[in-house]
Design an enzyme around this catalytic site. Structure first.
Site, mmCIF file in Angstrom:
data_model
loop_
_atom_site.group_PDB
_atom_site.id
_atom_site.type_symbol
_atom_site.label_atom_id
_atom_site.label_comp_id
_atom_site.label_asym_id
_atom_site.label_seq_id
_atom_site.Cartn_x
_atom_site.Cartn_y
_atom_site.Cartn_z
ATOM 1 N N LEU A 435 -2.280 9.525 -7.255
ATOM 2 C CA LEU A 435 -1.199 9.854 -8.180
ATOM 3 C C LEU A 435 0.063 8.685 -7.842
ATOM 4 O O LEU A 435 0.834 8.310 -8.878
ATOM 5 C CB LEU A 435 -0.684 11.115 -8.007
ATOM 6 C CG LEU A 435 -1.515 12.266 -8.499
ATOM 7 C CD1 LEU A 435 -1.009 13.465 -8.050
ATOM 8 C CD2 LEU A 435 -1.781 12.310 -10.208
ATOM 9 N N GLN A 437 1.891 6.223 -4.431
ATOM 10 C CA GLN A 437 2.178 5.755 -3.390
ATOM 11 C C GLN A 437 3.592 5.435 -2.889
ATOM 12 O O GLN A 437 4.423 5.043 -3.741
ATOM 13 C CB GLN A 437 1.327 4.548 -2.835
ATOM 14 C CG GLN A 437 -0.282 4.468 -2.927
ATOM 15 C CD GLN A 437 -0.959 3.491 -2.412
ATOM 16 O OE1 GLN A 437 -0.501 2.582 -1.683
ATOM 17 N NE2 GLN A 437 -2.225 3.211 -3.110
ATOM 18 N N GLN A 440 6.113 7.400 2.752
ATOM 19 C CA GLN A 440 5.505 8.324 3.507
ATOM 20 C C GLN A 440 4.100 8.577 3.454
ATOM 21 O O GLN A 440 3.526 9.024 4.289
ATOM 22 C CB GLN A 440 6.354 10.063 3.109
ATOM 23 C CG GLN A 440 7.547 10.049 3.149
ATOM 24 C CD GLN A 440 8.345 9.629 4.557
ATOM 25 O OE1 GLN A 440 7.830 10.063 5.521
ATOM 26 N NE2 GLN A 440 9.633 8.785 4.650
ATOM 27 N N GLY A 441 3.463 8.122 2.443
ATOM 28 C CA GLY A 441 2.003 8.448 2.119
ATOM 29 C C GLY A 441 1.644 8.211 0.770
ATOM 30 O O GLY A 441 2.064 7.771 -0.071
ATOM 31 N N THR A 442 0.292 8.467 0.626
ATOM 32 C CA THR A 442 -0.446 8.383 -0.719
ATOM 33 C C THR A 442 -0.952 9.907 -1.255
ATOM 34 O O THR A 442 -1.144 10.531 -0.235
ATOM 35 C CB THR A 442 -1.703 7.602 -0.599
ATOM 36 O OG1 THR A 442 -1.386 6.459 -0.047
ATOM 37 C CG2 THR A 442 -2.245 7.349 -1.709
ATOM 38 N N VAL A 443 -0.495 9.882 -2.379
ATOM 39 C CA VAL A 443 -0.706 11.318 -2.942
ATOM 40 C C VAL A 443 -1.814 11.160 -4.061
ATOM 41 O O VAL A 443 -2.064 10.736 -4.973
ATOM 42 C CB VAL A 443 0.539 11.668 -3.863
ATOM 43 C CG1 VAL A 443 0.361 13.208 -4.498
ATOM 44 C CG2 VAL A 443 1.780 11.801 -2.889
ATOM 45 N N ASP A 554 17.202 11.948 1.236
ATOM 46 C CA ASP A 554 16.436 10.979 0.259
ATOM 47 C C ASP A 554 16.477 11.120 -1.089
ATOM 48 O O ASP A 554 15.571 11.110 -1.780
ATOM 49 C CB ASP A 554 15.184 10.627 0.912
ATOM 50 C CG ASP A 554 14.625 8.998 0.278
ATOM 51 O OD1 ASP A 554 15.548 8.209 -0.217
ATOM 52 O OD2 ASP A 554 13.477 8.756 0.303
#
Length: 730
Positions: A435, A437, A440-443, A554
């Site tokens: 979905l 990136q 914090q990471g990849t979704v 954030d």
């Protein structure tokens, strides 16, 4: 009788010979051209294994792996290896194996200095590009073993990358105040300081040095390195400066799209699914690491060598060392990790007919090799189970279970998922399921066994030193239940880095809806005002209504998601922190997004709930103007959207910067009232900003009573409103 004995011995010898020859009949093909005598295997005493290589194009996989062996300027007999594409001297190269998901390259990086003796002739070298490993097909990235280290008195070191992300630290030689502890174990600010790399793993790094307030005009240095320093072992800054380099660590891997890499190997397990054994005695795994899919190959158990060379895995002699064959037999090496004891030749009287003996031996051999195959599968399965248990314990799984069971009646509030369950939900973390990136990471989009759609966030890195704090944050966030906050459903701790599972939000983020010209959805003023009210309500809940106050840290439009009815959902709690009810601020390393960052926090490193208010003020300005927080034109002028907006307010020309898409259909009184509220949120001093509850109440009043609004734009507290600029030009 002698004839029968001879026939039996002949059958036994033939069957054993066929069994041994069958298992080793497929001789490995000749190595690829990297093994040619024209390709040097070492340079300056450093081993250069394939896919790296020195020489012609056939000696290395592609240009990213080319190593040039240069002679030094000081000694023509001394050579040093250089990585061609990034022009850095190599210190060591290691291949990936079954315990590490990527290979390692240690290189020499520069030292940034200020006020050192040799600076006088060439000028201060207080800003140097340390490394740039970007580029199409680049296999390199900075590992999380690296740290930003600064050494000296009165020094502030900052690290930036091409995306304007920043981190830094400050070192002083002043005596600590009473009650402050000085440790000799790590650099915490006395004589030296250090900072971890951001989770986004930047690829183009610049290190800058500044004199901190009251700093002495002495030699100061800063650098990026994988070495660990402390006040007890750190040397003087001049020694780092004179040495001219430090060692830092790069990771490398093979991308799955590298078709040449696939064609070179004889390993059978090169598909994304399935496993097996190859004629070349090597195995390859498909995995997903730090936002990239990669292949990791290694020699099968019982073989050793380089799996990235055709025929590079050779059989180890299992008979070397101790064996249990005794005096009446001798050891025979078998392919792989096995060996067998063969009786020494002697004349024995057969007890069974020779033909039956041969059949029984053949069947025994067949059963042996079938059993050996299943033994390999069992060992591999057991190894995966042990790795999952190891990661679960290391990632705080036992602590999380304890936390959940101590919550009275709330054990079901957060679920612990298995890695197998999430791999199935995301089709083994398929690229087609991505979905988005972020830092914090990849979704990934996933479907659980009950048919529910979820968002699966695969983190890039988690600080092991703060694992207890991470688990406490999971328990805390799982208790949040607000219609405008993305719900945390659970987590998985059986993988190398934890995986979080959130509710799925279908319509993307607010940033895309505001700034993507191809988007066919019209963001009317009524929709924008409603979204602002929903975000304010969510932040009010986090600051005051939750069981423990939470600072988001954030707030930006990319972290505001929109559901199927375009209702706002606050997301991405990767940098969020909870505080006790009597705490007023957090003191942390500076982290955030330029354009949204509170200037007061940037200078003091103290984050308060008013810092979230400042970031929300920038979001309000985005909703009013339709402009991005940072643009190329304003960046060249050293101004962000907040400064641009406040200057327009001061000059009574806010109407000129209202988004043209809402100017004609919006209620001007409401827009001007929201603009005045945004100006209060962007006040230079945090104590003069309203809190989120006051902001939320004011937005509700603006929507419900537009006829009672005061639309005058006279300047009030002009001096207090003007924000401090954060210069992002280095």
């Amino acid at each position: 009788m002698k004839t029968k004995t001879s026939i039996f011995q002949f059958i036994v010898a033939s069957v054993l010979t066929l069994l041994i020859n069958d298992s080793s009949a497929a001789t490995p093909p000749p190595p690829i051209s990297n093994s040619s005598t024209s390709c040097n295997k070492t340079c300056g005493g450093i081993s250069i294994p394939f896919p790296f290589g020195i020489g012609g194009k056939d000696c290395y996989l592609n240009g990213w792996y080319e190593v040039i062996c240069n002679t030094t300027t000081s000694d023509s007999n001394t050579t040093v290896p250089l990585l061609s594409m990034i022009n850095r001297e190599v210190v060591n190269i290691s291949l990936p194996d079954s315990n590490e998901p990527y290979g390692l390259v240690q290189i020499k990086g520069p030292v940034t200095s200020l006020g050192c003796s040799s600076n006088t002739s060439e000028g201060p070298q207080n800003s140097l590009p340390v490394l740039n490993v970007t580029g199409k097909g680049s296999p390199y990235f900075l590992t999380d073993e690296n740290r930003l280290v600064a050494v000296g008195c009165g020094i502030k070191a900052l690290m930036t990358d091409t995306e304007s992300e920043i981190l830094g630290c400050e070192s002083s030689c002043e005596h600590r105040k009473s009650g402050e502890e000085v440790t000799n174990l790590i650099c915490t600010g006395y004589r030296c300081c250090q900072a971890r790399l951001p989770v986004g793993r930047p690829q183009a790094i610049t290190v800058n040095i500044e004199n901190s307030s009251g700093g002495e005009e002495t030699c100061k240095v800063a650098f990026l390195t994988d070495k660990r320093y402390s006040p007890s072992n750190v040397t003087e800054p001049e020694q780092f400066h004179n040495n001219g380099y430090v060692v830092l660590e790069l990771g490398w891997y093979f991308a799955t799209s590298n078709s040449r890499f696939k064609s070179l190997l004889g390993c059978t397990n090169m598909s994304r699914k399935g496993s097996g054994f190859s004629d070349d005695n090597c195995s390859c795994e498909y995995d997903y690491f730090s936002g990239m899919s990669y292949r990791n190959c290694y020699c099968d158990y019982g073989y050793t060598g380089n799996p990235y060379l055709r025929g590079g895995c050779v059989d180890t002699d299992s008979c070397e060392g101790n064996h249990n064959c005794g005096e009446d037999a001798h050891c025979v090496n078998m392919p792989g990790p096995m060996s067998m004891c063969r009786p020494n030749p002697k004349i024995t009287k057969p007890t069974k007919p020779p033909v039956l003996q041969g059949i029984l031996i053949g069947l025994s051999g067949l059963v042996f090799f079938v059993g050996l195959f299943w033994l390999f599968k069992l060992i591999k399965k057991r190894r995966n189970i042990n790795r999952s248990k190891k990661f679960f314990k290391r990632n705080g799984g036992l602590l999380l279970k304890q936390q959940l069971t101590t919550k009275d009646g709330n054990v079901e509030m957060s679920k612990i998922f298995s890695s197998k369950e999430l791999r199935k939900a995301t089709d083994n973390f398929s690229i087609d399921r991505v979905l988005g990136q972020g830092g914090q990471g990849t979704v990934y989009k996933g479907m659980l066994v009950d048919g529910s759609i979820v968002a699966v966030k695969r983190s890039k890195v988690v600080d092991e030193d703060k694992m207890e704090e991470f688990i406490n944050e999971i328990v805390l966030l799982s208790q949040i239940n607000h219609r405008n906050i993305v719900k945390l459903l659970g987590c998985c701790l059986e993988t190398e880095v934890p995986i979080l599972v959130y509710e799925y939000i279908p319509n993307g983020d607010l940033f895309k809806r505001l700034h993507d010209e191809s988007d066919d959805y019209t963001m009317t003023w009524e929709v924008r005002l409603r979204i602002a009210i929903e975000i304010a309500g969510a932040l009010t809940y986090m600051h005051s209504a939750a069981s423990f106050p939470i600072f988001h840290r954030d707030i930006k439009t990319t972290n505001i998601l929109l559901d199927e009815k375009y209702r706002a959902k606050v997301s991405d709690f990767g940098t969020s922190r909870s505080v006790t009810l009597d705490q007023t601020h957090l003191t942390t390393l500076v982290a955030g997004t330029f354009g949204y960052m509170d200037p007061e926090y940037f200078l003091s490193s103290q984050y308060t709930h008013k810092s979230d208010v400042y970031s929300f003020g920038v979001v309000l300005v985005e909703l009013i103007t339709g402009e991005k927080p940072l643009s190329r034109v304003r960046s060249e002028e050293g101004r962000g959207l907040a400064t641009h907006f406040l200057e327009a307010m001061k000059e009574n020309r806010v109407i000129d910067i209202i988004d043209i898409r809402i100017k004609d259909e919006s209620k001007l009184e409401q827009v001007m009232a929201v603009a005045k509220l945004a100006r209060k949120c962007l006040n230079r001093k945090g104590k003069n900003r309203p809190n989120m509850k006051e902001v939320s109440n004011e937005l509700e009043r603006i929507r419900s009573s537009p006829e009672d609004l005061d639309v005058r734009t006279e300047n009030e507290d002009e001096e207090e409103d003007q924000p401090m600029a954060i210069n992002n030009k280095r």
